[in-house]
Write a protein that holds these residues in place. Structure first.
Motif, mmCIF file in Angstrom:
data_model
loop_
_atom_site.group_PDB
_atom_site.id
_atom_site.type_symbol
_atom_site.label_atom_id
_atom_site.label_comp_id
_atom_site.label_asym_id
_atom_site.label_seq_id
_atom_site.Cartn_x
_atom_site.Cartn_y
_atom_site.Cartn_z
ATOM 1 N N THR A 39 0.829 -1.198 0.000
ATOM 2 C CA THR A 39 0.000 0.000 0.000
ATOM 3 C C THR A 39 0.869 1.255 0.000
ATOM 4 O OG1 THR A 39 -0.121 0.069 2.413
ATOM 5 C CG2 THR A 39 -1.860 -1.153 1.253
ATOM 6 N N ASN A 40 0.264 2.350 -0.423
ATOM 7 C CA ASN A 40 0.963 3.627 -0.429
ATOM 8 C C ASN A 40 1.403 4.015 0.982
ATOM 9 O OD1 ASN A 40 2.012 6.041 -1.383
ATOM 10 N ND2 ASN A 40 0.048 7.103 -1.384
ATOM 11 N N ALA A 41 0.535 3.748 1.971
ATOM 12 C CA ALA A 41 0.870 4.082 3.356
ATOM 13 C C ALA A 41 2.092 3.315 3.837
ATOM 14 C CB ALA A 41 -0.321 3.789 4.268
ATOM 15 N N SER A 79 5.223 4.717 1.630
ATOM 16 C CA SER A 79 5.622 6.121 1.726
ATOM 17 C C SER A 79 5.824 6.623 3.152
ATOM 18 C CB SER A 79 4.599 7.013 1.019
ATOM 19 O OG SER A 79 3.328 6.914 1.649
ATOM 20 N N GLN A 118 -2.242 1.054 8.987
ATOM 21 C CA GLN A 118 -3.227 2.106 8.716
ATOM 22 C C GLN A 118 -3.664 2.795 10.008
ATOM 23 O OE1 GLN A 118 -4.400 3.165 5.704
ATOM 24 N NE2 GLN A 118 -3.182 1.727 4.541
ATOM 25 N N HIS A 171 -1.303 13.003 5.093
ATOM 26 C CA HIS A 171 -2.606 12.683 4.516
ATOM 27 C C HIS A 171 -2.419 11.835 3.263
ATOM 28 C CE1 HIS A 171 -3.984 15.851 7.218
ATOM 29 N NE2 HIS A 171 -5.210 15.384 7.036
ATOM 30 N N ILE A 172 -3.078 10.690 3.254
ATOM 31 C CA ILE A 172 -3.018 9.776 2.117
ATOM 32 C C ILE A 172 -4.444 9.372 1.775
ATOM 33 C CG2 ILE A 172 -2.240 7.521 1.285
ATOM 34 C CD1 ILE A 172 0.179 7.769 3.091
ATOM 35 N N SER A 173 -4.834 9.601 0.536
ATOM 36 C CA SER A 173 -6.181 9.266 0.064
ATOM 37 C C SER A 173 -7.262 9.864 0.965
ATOM 38 C CB SER A 173 -6.349 7.739 -0.016
ATOM 39 O OG SER A 173 -5.404 7.187 -0.906
ATOM 40 N N GLY A 174 -7.010 11.077 1.427
ATOM 41 C CA GLY A 174 -8.004 11.777 2.225
ATOM 42 C C GLY A 174 -8.021 11.416 3.696
ATOM 43 N N HIS A 175 -7.063 10.570 4.142
ATOM 44 C CA HIS A 175 -7.024 10.153 5.542
ATOM 45 C C HIS A 175 -5.714 10.602 6.183
ATOM 46 C CE1 HIS A 175 -10.586 7.666 4.974
ATOM 47 N NE2 HIS A 175 -10.030 7.205 3.867
ATOM 48 N N CYS A 176 -5.806 11.065 7.422
ATOM 49 C CA CYS A 176 -4.612 11.444 8.171
ATOM 50 C C CYS A 176 -4.037 10.200 8.832
ATOM 51 C CB CYS A 176 -4.951 12.492 9.226
ATOM 52 S SG CYS A 176 -3.507 13.065 10.151
#
Length: 211
Positions: free
Chosen positions: A112-114, A117, A123, A136-141
Motif C-alpha cells: 500500500t501507499n501508506a 511512503s 493504517q 494525509h493519504i487518500s483523504g485520511h490522516c
C-alpha cells in the motif's frame, strides 16, 4: 542480510492465481537479542490429495472473504517481519499471529501507499494523543514513521494501552480468536468485519506457528 538456513516449508505455485501447498511443520523459533526484520514464511490452504490445486470455497454470506495476496509478496513480507512480530509477542504479550495478520491485511503484504511512503503498515490514524509526524493519504490522516519497525512497535503500544489495555490480561496469547473479536468490539480500525478478516488471515497462512 543473509537469511539463515531453516526448515521453513517449501511452496509451489499451482495455478495462475496461486494457491500454495505447504508443509505444516512448525518452523524453528529463532531467538535474537535485538529486533531484526527477518524470518517467517508463506502459509496457505492445503492442496487436495487428489489434485494439484484447490479452489477455495466461497465464504459464507456474512463472513469476511478469503484473502488472495501475491505469493512472492507474502513470503517476502513474512521473511521481513516475522521476527519483529515474535519479539513484540515475547516482550509485550501481543500474539505474533494477530500482529502479522493485521499488518498483512492493512498493508496488503506491504504494497500500500501508506506502507511504502510513510512506513504505516497498520493504517493507524492520527489521534488526539498522537504527537508524531502525520501525512494525509487518500483523504485520511495517517501516522508517519521513520522506519517499519517503529510502525510495528506503535501498533503494539496501541494494543496494550487505552481502551485495548486489558485485553492481554483477559485472554491467553494462544486464543487469537478472542483477541480478534475483542479488538473489533473495542473499535480496532478496519471495518465491521475486521475480526473475521483477521481470523481468516491467521488460519489461511497458519500464523499461529509463530505465536
Amino acid at each position: 542480510y543473509k537469511r539463515p538456513e531453516s526448515n521453513r516449508p517449501a511452496y509451489a505455485d499451482t495455478r495462475a492465481m496461486p494457491v500454495y501447498v505447504v508443509n505444516s511443520e512448525k518452523p524453528p523459533i529463532v531467538k535474537h537479542q535485538t529486533m531484526n526484520a527477518s524470518l517467517m514464511s508463506l502459509l496457505a490452504d492445503k492442496a487436495s490429495e487428489t489434485s494439484t490445486h484447490t479452489v477455495p470455497a466461497a465464504a459464507p454470506k456474512n463472513e469476511a472473504p478469503a484473502l488472495a495476496f501475491n505469493g512472492a509478496d507474502v513470503e517476502e513480507f513474512l521473511d521481513r517481519f516475522g521476527d519483529v512480530a515474535r519479539n513484540e509477542h515475547h516482550r509485550y504479550g501481543v500474539p505474533a499471529s494477530v500482529t502479522l495478520a493485521a499488518a498483512l491485511l492493512q498493508s496488503k503484504a506491504g504494497i500500500t501507499n501508506a506502507a511504502k511512503s510513510v512506513n504505516n503498515f497498520f493504517q493507524l490514524p492520527c489521534t488526539n494523543d498522537w504527537i508524531g509526524p502525520e501525512q494525509h493519504i487518500s483523504g485520511h490522516c495517517l501516522r508517519k514513521y521513520e522506519t517499519a519497525w517503529l510502525s510495528f512497535r506503535d501498533h503494539t503500544l496501541f494494543l496494550t494501552s487505552g481502551r485495548f489495555a486489558d485485553i492481554k490480561e483477559r485472554f491467553d496469547p494462544q486464543d487469537y480468536k478472542s483477541w480478534c473479536m475483542e479488538m473489533e468490539a473495542r473499535g480496532y480500525p478496519g471495518g465491521p468485519q475486521i475480526a473475521q478478516s483477521l481470523i481468516r488471515t491467521i488460519e489461511q497462512y497458519q500464523l499461529t506457528n509463530w505465536d
